[in-house]
Design a protein around this motif. Structure first.
Motif, PDB file in Angstrom:
ATOM      1  N   TRP A   2      30.642   8.311 -24.416  1.00  0.00           N
ATOM      2  CA  TRP A   2      29.523   7.579 -25.028  1.00  0.00           C
ATOM      3  C   TRP A   2      28.738   8.481 -25.970  1.00  0.00           C
ATOM      4  O   TRP A   2      28.299   8.052 -27.036  1.00  0.00           O
ATOM      5  CB  TRP A   2      28.596   7.032 -23.939  1.00  0.00           C
ATOM      6  N   SER A   5      27.974   7.950 -30.004  1.00  0.00           N
ATOM      7  CA  SER A   5      26.585   7.618 -30.314  1.00  0.00           C
ATOM      8  C   SER A   5      26.129   8.308 -31.598  1.00  0.00           C
ATOM      9  O   SER A   5      26.355   9.498 -31.795  1.00  0.00           O
ATOM     10  CB  SER A   5      25.675   8.043 -29.156  1.00  0.00           C
ATOM     11  N   THR A  26      21.100   9.769 -30.082  1.00  0.00           N
ATOM     12  CA  THR A  26      20.943   9.918 -28.630  1.00  0.00           C
ATOM     13  C   THR A  26      19.605  10.568 -28.316  1.00  0.00           C
ATOM     14  O   THR A  26      19.208  11.541 -28.957  1.00  0.00           O
ATOM     15  CB  THR A  26      22.083  10.765 -28.045  1.00  0.00           C
ATOM     16  N   ASP A  86      21.369   4.768 -29.674  1.00  0.00           N
ATOM     17  CA  ASP A  86      22.568   4.120 -29.130  1.00  0.00           C
ATOM     18  C   ASP A  86      22.747   4.498 -27.663  1.00  0.00           C
ATOM     19  O   ASP A  86      23.414   3.798 -26.910  1.00  0.00           O
ATOM     20  CB  ASP A  86      23.822   4.567 -29.895  1.00  0.00           C
ATOM     21  N   LEU A  87      22.158   5.646 -27.293  1.00  0.00           N
ATOM     22  CA  LEU A  87      22.316   6.172 -25.941  1.00  0.00           C
ATOM     23  C   LEU A  87      21.035   6.888 -25.533  1.00  0.00           C
ATOM     24  O   LEU A  87      20.489   7.685 -26.295  1.00  0.00           O
ATOM     25  CB  LEU A  87      23.500   7.148 -25.893  1.00  0.00           C
ATOM     26  N   LYS A 136      22.744   2.108 -24.610  1.00  0.00           N
ATOM     27  CA  LYS A 136      23.152   2.379 -23.233  1.00  0.00           C
ATOM     28  C   LYS A 136      22.148   3.338 -22.595  1.00  0.00           C
ATOM     29  O   LYS A 136      21.628   4.242 -23.256  1.00  0.00           O
ATOM     30  CB  LYS A 136      24.550   2.992 -23.195  1.00  0.00           C
ATOM     31  N   THR A 137      21.894   3.158 -21.306  1.00  0.00           N
ATOM     32  CA  THR A 137      20.998   4.059 -20.581  1.00  0.00           C
ATOM     33  C   THR A 137      21.747   4.695 -19.416  1.00  0.00           C
ATOM     34  O   THR A 137      22.464   4.012 -18.680  1.00  0.00           O
ATOM     35  CB  THR A 137      19.759   3.314 -20.053  1.00  0.00           C
ATOM     36  N   VAL A 138      21.573   6.006 -19.281  1.00  0.00           N
ATOM     37  CA  VAL A 138      22.241   6.771 -18.233  1.00  0.00           C
ATOM     38  C   VAL A 138      21.193   7.583 -17.482  1.00  0.00           C
ATOM     39  O   VAL A 138      20.372   8.269 -18.105  1.00  0.00           O
ATOM     40  CB  VAL A 138      23.309   7.716 -18.825  1.00  0.00           C
ATOM     41  N   ASN A 174      20.434   0.103 -15.439  1.00  0.00           N
ATOM     42  CA  ASN A 174      21.038   1.056 -16.366  1.00  0.00           C
ATOM     43  C   ASN A 174      22.543   0.859 -16.424  1.00  0.00           C
ATOM     44  O   ASN A 174      23.119   0.093 -15.648  1.00  0.00           O
ATOM     45  CB  ASN A 174      20.680   2.491 -15.962  1.00  0.00           C
ATOM     46  N   ASP A 175      23.187   1.570 -17.344  1.00  0.00           N
ATOM     47  CA  ASP A 175      24.629   1.436 -17.530  1.00  0.00           C
ATOM     48  C   ASP A 175      25.436   2.422 -16.695  1.00  0.00           C
ATOM     49  O   ASP A 175      26.616   2.191 -16.427  1.00  0.00           O
ATOM     50  CB  ASP A 175      24.980   1.628 -19.014  1.00  0.00           C
TER      51      ASP A 175
END
Length: 365
Positions: A146, A150, A153, A300-301, A324-326, A339-340
């Protein structure tokens, strides 16, 4: 006994003993290649390459000892001479080696091998090499993929929800600044002096590397210690201010930290000087918040480190992003926002591994 295939000597004259270890092994349709290493008592390594060639059933191998022609369907082995340093060992890694399927990598050589393969292996094989070189981080492989795709980020850092609240929290307020200024000054003077002697954690070096290499574009932090900047990070948004800065509470003039430590008043208006941190009952700096929101809208991330973003207003941050979230968390936390991907474990170690995956040639091994 000397084996020959189509008239060529295949044995190389070196016998493999159990003391030789496999450094890296790859396989192709017609052969298996292994870089072997042997460590001496002084810690130095010697290397040689071994190739097992698949011999087709309709080909002949001549066994010179008897002079008899025979047909085999097997793997036969050839080896190189021995070299005494890693740079010379790299010469064994031919183009065919870089295009072969990875099988295994010695645990002591994973980063060294990844430094080569991340830049030189066929694109279709890089994920395989990553998984072989970092076998303990399958979720990090997802995050790394990811991160590669991205364009923008953002990393968010802050204290863990398990971190105990200060027993001196009452002194962190505007009321204490106005009415108990001596206690307020003593508390923050001690904190600033301790901070100036403290060394930032190594994880911040890794985050700085990720920023310098262009993998992350900005850092949003709830910390007030200024350590992100000390480690070399540039694009940092400090939501709660910074203990590395001071200003006059009344006219707002920025002053040197020494003015506060010496308990001097503002040179412009004579007002009391304070650290530029957000005190209890104060609002977060609106301009910093706006800039952080812009960063999140572009993202994007978003990678969140250890903080759960449960406290107001930080719990609103992820509402600004469609990316996306991590979450990287030290301990399992059932109350995290949606979250993803959540990765539980030593956050510092996981960021170090992520840095090795994304920017292997910036790490000394």
């Amino acid at each position: 006994m000397i084996l020959k295939y189509n008239g060529k000597n295949l044995s190389g004259g070196i016998n493999v003993t159990k003391s030789w270890e496999e450094i890296v092994k790859v396989k192709a349709v017609d052969k298996e290649s292994v870089l072997l290493g042997k460590q001496s008592d002084d810690g130095n390594w010697r290397y040689k390459m071994q190739e097992k060639l698949k011999v087709k059933a309709d080909q002949e191998i001549t066994i010179e000892k008897t002079g008899t022609n025979a047909t085999f369907h097997q793997m036969t082995t050839r080896q190189t001479g021995i070299v005494n340093d890693w740079e010379k060992a790299l010469a064994f890694l031919e183009a065919s080696f870089l295009e072969a399927e990875p099988v295994s990598v010695h645990s002591s050589f994973r980063l060294k091998i990844w430094q080569i393969m991340s830049g030189q292996a066929k694109e279709s094989l890089k994920l395989n090499w990553q998984q072989i070189c970092f076998p303990d981080g399958p979720q990090l492989a997802i995050l790394a993929s990811w991160l590669r795709s991205s364009k923008h980020t953002v990393i968010i850092t802050g204290p863990s929800t398990n971190q105990k609240k200060s027993t001196e929290e009452k002194i962190l307020s505007v009321d204490a600044f106005n009415n108990k200024n001596k206690e307020f000054h003593n508390y923050y003077s001690k904190k600033i002096k301790e901070l100036n002697r403290e060394r930032y954690a190594s994880i911040l070096d890794d985050i700085s590397v990720l920023e310098k290499e262009g993998h992350i574009q900005s850092i949003i932090t709830e910390y007030t210690n200024g350590f992100h900047q000390d480690s070399g990070s540039k694009n940092v948004y400090e939501l709660h201010g910074s203990l590395k800065k001071c200003h006059c509470h009344f006219c707002g003039r920025t002053v040197h930290q020494r003015v506060f430590l010496d308990n001097r008043n503002c040179p412009d208006c004579g007002g009391n000087v304070r650290p530029s941190v957000v005190l209890l009952s104060e609002k977060l700096p609106i301009e910093t918040w706006k800039k952080a929101a812009i960063e999140l809208r572009k993202a994007d991330l978003v990678i969140v480190l250890d903080t759960s973003l449960q406290m107001n207003p930080s719990n609103k941050l992820l509402g600004y992003t469609n990316g996306k979230t991590v979450f990287l968390q030290t301990e399992k936390n059932e109350s995290l926002p949606k979250n993803d991907l959540t990765i539980v474990g030593d956050v510092s170690n996981n960021i170090k591994l992520l840095t090795q995956i994304m920017s292997p040639n910036t790490i000394e091994v």
